[in-house]
Design an enzyme around this catalytic site. Structure first.
Site, PDB file in Angstrom:
ATOM      1  N   TRP A   1       0.828  -1.204   0.000  1.00 23.20           N
ATOM      2  CA  TRP A   1       0.000   0.000   0.000  1.00 23.20           C
ATOM      3  C   TRP A   1       0.864   1.255   0.000  1.00 23.20           C
ATOM      4  O   TRP A   1       0.575   2.229  -0.695  1.00 23.20           O
ATOM      5  CB  TRP A   1      -0.964  -0.031   1.175  1.00 23.20           C
TER       6      TRP A   1
ATOM      7  N   ARG B   1      13.273   0.040   4.986  1.00 19.68           N
ATOM      8  CA  ARG B   1      14.284  -0.423   5.936  1.00 19.68           C
ATOM      9  C   ARG B   1      15.426  -1.144   5.234  1.00 19.68           C
ATOM     10  O   ARG B   1      16.594  -1.041   5.627  1.00 19.68           O
ATOM     11  CB  ARG B   1      13.633  -1.362   6.954  1.00 19.68           C
ATOM     12  N   ARG B   2      15.100  -1.861   4.159  1.00 18.71           N
ATOM     13  CA  ARG B   2      16.108  -2.706   3.510  1.00 18.71           C
ATOM     14  C   ARG B   2      16.721  -2.013   2.301  1.00 18.71           C
ATOM     15  O   ARG B   2      16.029  -1.493   1.436  1.00 18.71           O
ATOM     16  CB  ARG B   2      15.482  -4.036   3.092  1.00 18.71           C
TER      17      ARG B   2
ATOM     18  N   GLY C   1     -10.451   3.235   3.011  1.00 20.86           N
ATOM     19  CA  GLY C   1     -11.468   2.878   2.028  1.00 20.86           C
ATOM     20  C   GLY C   1     -11.139   1.543   1.380  1.00 20.86           C
ATOM     21  O   GLY C   1     -10.190   0.871   1.781  1.00 20.86           O
TER      22      GLY C   1
ATOM     23  N   LYS D   1     -12.756  -3.986  10.050  1.00 18.18           N
ATOM     24  CA  LYS D   1     -13.011  -4.791   8.839  1.00 18.18           C
ATOM     25  C   LYS D   1     -11.956  -5.869   8.656  1.00 18.18           C
ATOM     26  O   LYS D   1     -12.241  -6.935   8.079  1.00 18.18           O
ATOM     27  CB  LYS D   1     -13.106  -3.888   7.611  1.00 18.18           C
TER      28      LYS D   1
ATOM     29  N   ASP E   1     -14.969  -0.613   2.440  1.00 16.74           N
ATOM     30  CA  ASP E   1     -13.729  -1.286   2.817  1.00 16.74           C
ATOM     31  C   ASP E   1     -13.998  -2.720   3.266  1.00 16.74           C
ATOM     32  O   ASP E   1     -13.243  -3.647   2.952  1.00 16.74           O
ATOM     33  CB  ASP E   1     -13.064  -0.492   3.940  1.00 16.74           C
TER      34      ASP E   1
ATOM     35  N   ASN F   1      -6.081 -10.222   4.927  1.00 19.83           N
ATOM     36  CA  ASN F   1      -6.774 -10.739   6.100  1.00 19.83           C
ATOM     37  C   ASN F   1      -7.718 -11.874   5.722  1.00 19.83           C
ATOM     38  O   ASN F   1      -7.803 -12.880   6.413  1.00 19.83           O
ATOM     39  CB  ASN F   1      -7.517  -9.612   6.820  1.00 19.83           C
TER      40      ASN F   1
ATOM     41  N   GLU G   1      -3.204  -7.386   9.583  1.00 19.47           N
ATOM     42  CA  GLU G   1      -3.370  -6.514  10.746  1.00 19.47           C
ATOM     43  C   GLU G   1      -4.430  -7.032  11.727  1.00 19.47           C
ATOM     44  O   GLU G   1      -4.329  -6.834  12.932  1.00 19.47           O
ATOM     45  CB  GLU G   1      -3.745  -5.100  10.296  1.00 19.47           C
TER      46      GLU G   1
END
Length: 332
Positions: free
Chosen positions: A13, A33-34, A137, A192, A245, A257, A282
């Site tokens: 995202w 980070r990498r 969204g 969600k 969403d 998810n 998440e």
């Protein structure tokens, strides 16, 4: 707006959002980070690990140096996993410009504190709440990367600031709407994920469309109950940041998810599902915080309760579904 945009986080995202910003005319620096991810974005314009096939616009560059990314940015976009936000932002806060707008792409509730992401940002960065904008969204990153039409909500208590962010992410394929209900938009995005886990389990168990429609609608109902208890506008949950969403995350195989839930529904352990999906779901962690939040406010959230039992206490998904169906019926 002047200055560039910093996007902190190079997952799917965050990367797709960097493309949106660039296509809308902004210069973007992505922090990752990498070094391998940064080098690929800089030299090839690709982030193949998260969005294979996407060629990023020339306006997008990357760095592993957070100070370099954030310094001079008028928009600081936060796109890290929700449970890592506090630690990361504590390291980054000193680099943020005095009137920069902080944009949250994260959809979660912090474990332990039960705080929404905007609350964590205000507390950790030491900024006023009207400097924090939430984007939420039905935004499945691979589809947006392909420039398939999508809409989103830009929520802020300062509508002028929301409008400025709206202008920075409006493209022919991405349509943002503004809203001042930050609480509702954040809760819709966080809960969600939990409902999508339940939907994925049901799908993997071979349950039909009646069952899945029930999970979506009753999941939306428990989201709205919690939202109203926390001061959200109930109409928010009928819009893009609520129903929109939720439908996208439940119905699409692209949604992590839902996919994670399918692994659980096939009888895999949490660890096996994590290895198979490779990306952060998440809802797995947030279901604990959302359960705690609902109990603190006396709000019934039976789907969330059962998802938490499956994810963290080893409950059988089929038993969880049976428990949901055997609850005492209540007025709709």
């Amino acid at each position: 707006m002047t200055g560039h945009v910093a996007v902190l986080g190079a997952g799917s995202w965050g990367t797709a959002f960097a493309k949106i910003l660039a296509d809308a005319g902004r210069d973007v620096t992505v922090w990752a980070r990498r070094e391998s991810v940064v080098e690929a974005i800089r030299t090839t314009g690709h982030n193949s690990e998260y969005l294979p096939g996407l060629r990023l616009p020339q306006r997008v560059t990357a760095t592993t140096d957070a100070a370099a990314a954030i310094g001079g940015a008028d928009l600081v976009v936060l796109a890290v996993p929700s449970q890592t936000l506090r630690g990361n932002l504590a390291d980054w806060a000193a680099f943020i410009e005095p009137d920069a707008t902080l944009v949250s792409l994260m959809k979660g509730i912090e474990l332990g504190t039960t705080k929404r992401m905007s609350q964590v940002i205000v507390e950790t960065a030491g900024v006023a709440e009207d400097r924090v904008v939430v984007v939420s969204g039905p935004n499945l990153a691979p589809e947006i990367a392909q420039e398939q039409p999508a809409a989103t909500v830009v929520a802020c208590t300062d509508m002028d600031r929301a409008t400025l962010v709206q202008a920075s992410i409006t493209t022919p394929y991405f349509r943002p709407y503004t809203n001042d209900d930050v609480i509702g938009c954040e809760l819709g995005g966080a809960v969600k994920n939990v409902i999508a886990l339940a939907y994925g389990m049901a799908n993997a168990m071979g349950l039909g469309d009646n069952t899945k429609a029930t999970l979506i609608t009753r999941g939306l109902a428990e989201t709205a109950r919690l939202g109203v208890a926390l001061g959200a506008d109930p109409l928010t949950f009928a819009g893009l940041a609520g129903l929109g969403d939720l439908v996208a995350s439940c119905s699409s195989p692209l949604a992590r998810n839902r996919t994670f839930g399918e692994h659980l529904g096939r009888g895999e352990t949490l660890e096996q599902a994590q290895v198979a999906t490779r990306q952060t779901a998440e809802g797995v962690k947030s279901c604990l915080a959302i359960r705690d939040l609902s109990r603190a406010h006396g709000v019934e959230m039976p789907i969330t309760e059962q998802v938490e039992l499956v994810c963290h206490e080893g409950a059988n998904p089929r038993l969880a579904m049976a428990v949901l169906m055997s609850r005492k019926p209540r007025p709709e």
